[in-house]
Design an enzyme around this catalytic site. Structure first.
Site, PDB file in Angstrom:
ATOM      1  N   LYS A   1       6.997  -2.168 -14.861  1.00  0.00           N
ATOM      2  CA  LYS A   1       7.130  -1.615 -13.516  1.00  0.00           C
ATOM      3  C   LYS A   1       8.594  -1.489 -13.108  1.00  0.00           C
ATOM      4  CE  LYS A   1       2.809  -3.014 -11.317  1.00  0.00           C
ATOM      5  NZ  LYS A   1       2.247  -3.683 -10.136  1.00  0.00           N
TER       6      LYS A   1
ATOM      7  N   ARG B   1      -9.381  -2.972  -4.255  1.00  0.00           N
ATOM      8  CA  ARG B   1      -9.653  -1.929  -3.270  1.00  0.00           C
ATOM      9  C   ARG B   1     -10.593  -0.875  -3.822  1.00  0.00           C
ATOM     10  NH1 ARG B   1      -5.085   1.087  -2.472  1.00  0.00           N
ATOM     11  NH2 ARG B   1      -4.315   0.277  -4.427  1.00  0.00           N
TER      12      ARG B   1
END
Length: 161
Positions: A41, A90
């Site tokens: 990342k 989510r």
């Protein structure tokens, strides 16, 4: 004493993350928010800034501690003697990714179970990616970050662009 770890990159920690941490804090004696480093990342905030934002955002939860780890989650689990890794999800995409990670972690440390908490419905749209986009567009962070975290960022974090 029961101890759970809520790991993540938290770039930055959102109100959705805090919701999961608050809910976890009601189920375990101690909750450790592990601010992790993922070599794949690119981060907006340094790991120390991310940890500082996590501490600020979770200051109201008495049984929460924040730590930084640049290693493997399973090593943190072993070191602390955690019995649970708690992940908020989510979407189905989140769940599938977290499930793969859970298989790996369980193979490495069978004593720690991975628990999934579905996000609160009203927070489903909030993600760190959304926060970074709002920052790029100079839009308000109200409602997506904790107020003290917003103040800290506005006070002058040296943010990577």
């Amino acid at each position: 004493m029961s101890l759970a770890i809520v790991p993540g990159s938290f770039d930055p920690i959102t109100v959705g993350h805090v919701d999961v941490i608050e809910r976890t804090s009601k189920m375990f004696d101690v909750v450790v928010v592990a601010v992790m480093l993922n070599a794949q990342k690119q981060y907006r905030f340094t790991i120390d800034q991310r940890a500082q934002l996590a501490k600020i955002s979770c200051a109201h939860i008495p049984n929460v501690q924040v730590l930084v780890s640049e290693g493997m989650l399973v090593d943190v689990v072993r070191e602390l003697g955690a019995t649970a890794i708690v992940k908020g999800v989510r979407t189905i995409k989140d769940f599938r990714y977290e499930q793969e990670m859970a298989y790996y972690n369980r193979a490495q440390e069978p004593k720690a179970e991975t628990l999934y908490l579905p996000c609160s419905p009203h927070l489903k749209r909030i993600s760190s990616t959304l926060v970074r986009r709002l920052m790029d567009e100079n839009k308000s962070l109200e409602g997506v970050l904790m107020p003290d975290a917003i103040r800290k960022i506005e006070a002058g974090f040296d943010v990577k662009q």
